[in-house]
Design a protein around this motif. Structure first.
Motif, PDB file in Angstrom:
ATOM      1  N   ARG A  48      10.245   7.751  -1.560  1.00 30.53           N
ATOM      2  CA  ARG A  48       9.169   8.024  -0.613  1.00 30.53           C
ATOM      3  C   ARG A  48       9.698   8.071   0.818  1.00 30.53           C
ATOM      4  O   ARG A  48      10.379   7.153   1.273  1.00 30.53           O
ATOM      5  N   LEU A  49       9.369   9.147   1.520  1.00 24.55           N
ATOM      6  CA  LEU A  49       9.711   9.289   2.932  1.00 24.55           C
ATOM      7  C   LEU A  49       8.459   9.738   3.682  1.00 24.55           C
ATOM      8  O   LEU A  49       7.825  10.723   3.301  1.00 24.55           O
ATOM      9  N   THR A  50       8.085   9.013   4.725  1.00 22.70           N
ATOM     10  CA  THR A  50       6.889   9.356   5.487  1.00 22.70           C
ATOM     11  C   THR A  50       7.241   9.568   6.958  1.00 22.70           C
ATOM     12  O   THR A  50       8.205   8.989   7.471  1.00 22.70           O
ATOM     13  N   TYR A  51       6.439  10.386   7.594  1.00 26.65           N
ATOM     14  CA  TYR A  51       6.571  10.622   9.038  1.00 26.65           C
ATOM     15  C   TYR A  51       5.207  10.386   9.670  1.00 26.65           C
ATOM     16  O   TYR A  51       4.220  11.022   9.297  1.00 26.65           O
ATOM     17  N   SER A  86       9.847   6.578   7.903  1.00 26.10           N
ATOM     18  CA  SER A  86      10.077   5.370   7.113  1.00 26.10           C
ATOM     19  C   SER A  86      10.191   5.774   5.649  1.00 26.10           C
ATOM     20  O   SER A  86       9.619   6.787   5.229  1.00 26.10           O
ATOM     21  N   PHE A  87      10.938   4.995   4.884  1.00 31.25           N
ATOM     22  CA  PHE A  87      11.071   5.341   3.475  1.00 31.25           C
ATOM     23  C   PHE A  87      11.112   4.099   2.612  1.00 31.25           C
ATOM     24  O   PHE A  87      11.393   2.990   3.080  1.00 31.25           O
ATOM     25  N   LYS A  88      10.757   4.300   1.344  1.00 32.02           N
ATOM     26  CA  LYS A  88      10.755   3.229   0.354  1.00 32.02           C
ATOM     27  C   LYS A  88      11.864   3.522  -0.653  1.00 32.02           C
ATOM     28  O   LYS A  88      11.705   4.370  -1.532  1.00 32.02           O
ATOM     29  N   PRO A  89      12.988   2.840  -0.550  1.00 23.90           N
ATOM     30  CA  PRO A  89      14.093   3.118  -1.478  1.00 23.90           C
ATOM     31  C   PRO A  89      13.780   2.651  -2.884  1.00 23.90           C
ATOM     32  O   PRO A  89      13.002   1.704  -3.083  1.00 23.90           O
ATOM     33  N   LEU A  90      14.349   3.318  -3.836  1.00 21.93           N
ATOM     34  CA  LEU A  90      14.260   2.864  -5.215  1.00 21.93           C
ATOM     35  C   LEU A  90      15.054   1.567  -5.358  1.00 21.93           C
ATOM     36  O   LEU A  90      16.004   1.331  -4.614  1.00 21.93           O
ATOM     37  N   ASN A 139      15.441  11.349  -0.629  1.00 24.61           N
ATOM     38  CA  ASN A 139      14.189  11.455   0.125  1.00 24.61           C
ATOM     39  C   ASN A 139      13.809  12.925   0.243  1.00 24.61           C
ATOM     40  O   ASN A 139      13.982  13.555   1.290  1.00 24.61           O
ATOM     41  N   VAL A 140      13.296  13.471  -0.827  1.00 25.56           N
ATOM     42  CA  VAL A 140      13.039  14.905  -0.887  1.00 25.56           C
ATOM     43  C   VAL A 140      11.801  15.293  -0.076  1.00 25.56           C
ATOM     44  O   VAL A 140      11.838  16.189   0.761  1.00 25.56           O
ATOM     45  N   VAL A 170       8.789  14.870   2.586  1.00 27.15           N
ATOM     46  CA  VAL A 170       8.400  14.206   3.836  1.00 27.15           C
ATOM     47  C   VAL A 170       6.874  14.266   3.937  1.00 27.15           C
ATOM     48  O   VAL A 170       6.301  15.343   4.109  1.00 27.15           O
ATOM     49  N   TYR A 171       6.263  13.094   3.830  1.00 28.45           N
ATOM     50  CA  TYR A 171       4.798  13.006   3.813  1.00 28.45           C
ATOM     51  C   TYR A 171       4.278  12.659   5.210  1.00 28.45           C
ATOM     52  O   TYR A 171       4.699  11.677   5.811  1.00 28.45           O
ATOM     53  N   LEU A 172       3.363  13.492   5.713  1.00 34.67           N
ATOM     54  CA  LEU A 172       2.817  13.304   7.053  1.00 34.67           C
ATOM     55  C   LEU A 172       1.698  12.273   7.042  1.00 34.67           C
ATOM     56  O   LEU A 172       0.759  12.364   6.239  1.00 34.67           O
ATOM     57  N   GLU A 173       1.796  11.284   7.932  1.00 33.85           N
ATOM     58  CA  GLU A 173       0.749  10.280   8.104  1.00 33.85           C
ATOM     59  C   GLU A 173       0.240  10.321   9.544  1.00 33.85           C
ATOM     60  O   GLU A 173       0.894  10.878  10.422  1.00 33.85           O
ATOM     61  N   GLY A 174      -0.934   9.711   9.768  1.00 33.00           N
ATOM     62  CA  GLY A 174      -1.465   9.602  11.120  1.00 33.00           C
ATOM     63  C   GLY A 174      -2.465  10.666  11.495  1.00 33.00           C
ATOM     64  O   GLY A 174      -2.967  10.678  12.626  1.00 33.00           O
ATOM     65  N   ASP A 175      -2.795  11.559  10.568  1.00 34.31           N
ATOM     66  CA  ASP A 175      -3.753  12.624  10.842  1.00 34.31           C
ATOM     67  C   ASP A 175      -5.118  12.209  10.314  1.00 34.31           C
ATOM     68  O   ASP A 175      -5.305  12.042   9.112  1.00 34.31           O
ATOM     69  N   ASP A 176      -6.094  12.030  11.209  1.00 29.91           N
ATOM     70  CA  ASP A 176      -7.428  11.584  10.811  1.00 29.91           C
ATOM     71  C   ASP A 176      -8.152  12.598   9.943  1.00 29.91           C
ATOM     72  O   ASP A 176      -9.152  12.267   9.297  1.00 29.91           O
ATOM     73  N   GLU A 177      -7.676  13.842   9.929  1.00 25.98           N
ATOM     74  CA  GLU A 177      -8.329  14.855   9.122  1.00 25.98           C
ATOM     75  C   GLU A 177      -7.879  14.822   7.669  1.00 25.98           C
ATOM     76  O   GLU A 177      -8.443  15.503   6.816  1.00 25.98           O
ATOM     77  N   GLN A 178      -6.868  14.025   7.345  1.00 20.83           N
ATOM     78  CA  GLN A 178      -6.378  13.957   5.976  1.00 20.83           C
ATOM     79  C   GLN A 178      -7.427  13.331   5.064  1.00 20.83           C
ATOM     80  O   GLN A 178      -8.174  12.437   5.466  1.00 20.83           O
ATOM     81  N   SER A 179      -7.466  13.781   3.822  1.00 18.27           N
ATOM     82  CA  SER A 179      -8.496  13.310   2.893  1.00 18.27           C
ATOM     83  C   SER A 179      -8.380  11.832   2.583  1.00 18.27           C
ATOM     84  O   SER A 179      -9.358  11.185   2.206  1.00 18.27           O
ATOM     85  N   MET A 180      -7.159  11.248   2.733  1.00 16.74           N
ATOM     86  CA  MET A 180      -6.970   9.841   2.425  1.00 16.74           C
ATOM     87  C   MET A 180      -7.196   8.928   3.615  1.00 16.74           C
ATOM     88  O   MET A 180      -6.959   7.725   3.528  1.00 16.74           O
ATOM     89  N   SER A 181      -7.671   9.462   4.739  1.00 10.60           N
ATOM     90  CA  SER A 181      -8.014   8.595   5.857  1.00 10.60           C
ATOM     91  C   SER A 181      -9.239   7.765   5.462  1.00 10.60           C
ATOM     92  O   SER A 181     -10.083   8.219   4.679  1.00 10.60           O
ATOM     93  N   PRO A 182      -9.377   6.535   5.985  1.00 10.74           N
ATOM     94  CA  PRO A 182     -10.504   5.678   5.603  1.00 10.74           C
ATOM     95  C   PRO A 182     -11.864   6.337   5.774  1.00 10.74           C
ATOM     96  O   PRO A 182     -12.733   6.214   4.911  1.00 10.74           O
ATOM     97  N   GLN A 183     -12.056   7.043   6.887  1.00 11.08           N
ATOM     98  CA  GLN A 183     -13.355   7.649   7.134  1.00 11.08           C
ATOM     99  C   GLN A 183     -13.670   8.744   6.119  1.00 11.08           C
ATOM    100  O   GLN A 183     -14.820   8.903   5.690  1.00 11.08           O
ATOM    101  N   ASN A 184     -12.643   9.495   5.707  1.00 12.24           N
ATOM    102  CA  ASN A 184     -12.883  10.549   4.721  1.00 12.24           C
ATOM    103  C   ASN A 184     -13.050   9.992   3.314  1.00 12.24           C
ATOM    104  O   ASN A 184     -13.787  10.564   2.504  1.00 12.24           O
ATOM    105  N   LEU A 185     -12.371   8.884   3.003  1.00 13.40           N
ATOM    106  CA  LEU A 185     -12.595   8.229   1.713  1.00 13.40           C
ATOM    107  C   LEU A 185     -14.057   7.821   1.576  1.00 13.40           C
ATOM    108  O   LEU A 185     -14.658   7.982   0.511  1.00 13.40           O
TER     109      LEU A 185
END
Length: 340
Positions: A122-125, A133-137, A210-211, A213-228
């Motif tokens: 997992r690699l996130t931006y 940041s990333f989560k190593p195996l 780390n193939v 790159v997952y974007l975080e920090g966008d309030d428009e993403q479906s997994m944001s708390p408000q959209n959940l």
């Protein structure tokens, strides 16, 4: 040449960022010829499809631009799995991208395996902090080997953190054999990709790259708390589909059975706190919880009080207290870190 990997990119009104996504797939021509990249325009109103066509014109042996009416992520995936020619299948959202160097190494390794499921790191931006940041195996898991699922410690948090859509590659054949048909016109159906083929997995491969790159920090993403919270009915439909698939194909002797259970628990424990902060979902969440705890292993986890808030929700089904009080108590008992 036979295709080694199919990548599907769901795109809706992404003209500003789609080139970043597609450019990340430009590697050596030798490796690109092993790829089938399906760029699916989901009824965009901007120039998304024209951009996809441009890449198809430049790299016709790799990119295919597909135009369709809007139907959300599920309709894109249903279209893509029908057209997939690759031995393996994975996804890429238009607002994310691949690390080009890691991706090249990943494609090379695909030629050395016959695993049913491949898990990368997992690699996130974060777009707000501009930090990667990333989560190593885990160090103690064998890498670049096709492993028996029964020999893997699925309780390891480093494995669990990488057990999600961006970091899972499946054999195309087992996706089809699983009968997966994504629900259309709603959000959160990517979760079905995680879960549906699990029961058919016989060999797993861990690749420390780390193939994605997952974007975080966008309030428009479906997994944001408000959209959940806003799209609870979508989550409810997907959760019910997952539970139904699990119950229809239940097999406790299957080596992937514990992984299925942990996956269902992971979804529940992550999403419930956000939903329970909206009182209008009280009854629906309790109904969903009743379905979850019919699975004996889920009930055992809840009874172990791993998360006190969910345990309280579990015990609240006795009906002895007003629902509003139960929900208030649930929120007060739930660890604050779950609300971050």
């Amino acid at each position: 040449m036979d295709k080694l990997l199919t990548i599907v990119i769901a795109s809706y009104n992404k003209e500003d960022i789609l080139p970043r996504c597609l450019d990340s797939l430009i590697i050596s021509q030798e490796l690109m010829k092993k790829l089938q990249v399906l760029v699916v325009n989901d009824g965009s109103k901007d120039k998304t499809f024209e951009i996809a066509q441009h890449y198809q014109d430049l790299y016709p042996y790799c990119f295919t631009a597909i135009d369709k009416e809007n139907g959300n992520y599920g309709s894109v995936m249903n279209k893509a799995i029908l057209l997939a020619e690759g031995k393996y299948f994975r996804t890429l959202d238009a607002d994310d991208w691949y690390d080009t160097n890691a991706f090249s190494e990943f494609i090379k390794d695909l030629g050395n395996t016959d695993a049913d499921m491949i898990i990368s790191q997992r690699l996130t931006y974060n777009s707000n902090t501009e930090v990667y940041s990333f989560k190593p195996l885990p160090n103690n898991i064998e890498k670049y080997s096709d492993l028996n699922p029964a020999d893997i410690d699925w309780n390891n948090p480093s494995i669990r953190s990488n057990l999600n859509v961006p970091h899972i590659t499946y054999k195309t054949s087992i996706i089809r054999e699983s009968g997966l048909k994504w629900i259309e016109k709603i959000c959160y159906t990517d979760t079905m990709y995680d879960f549906w083929p699990l029961r058919l997995v016989k060999k797993v491969r861990f690749v420390p790259l780390n193939v994605y790159v997952y974007l975080e920090g966008d309030d428009e993403q479906s997994m944001s708390p408000q959209n959940l919270r806003k799209n609870f009915s979508h989550f409810q439909q997907v959760a019910q589909a997952l539970i139904g698939n699990f119950n229809e194909n239940i097999n406790e002797s299957n080596s992937m059975y514990p992984v299925q259970v942990k996956f269902l628990w992971q979804i529940m424990s992550f999403v419930y706190p956000f939903l329970l902060r909206e009182s209008k979902y009280d009854k629906q969440v309790l109904d969903l919880h009743r379905q979850y705890i019919k699975i004996p292993e889920i009930a055992k986890i809840v009874n172990q009080k791993t998360f006190h808030g969910i345990h309280y929700l579990h015990t609240s089904l006795s009906g002895k207290l007003p629902l509003s009080f139960k929900i208030m108590r649930f929120i007060s008992l739930t660890p604050k870190k779950l609300f971050k």
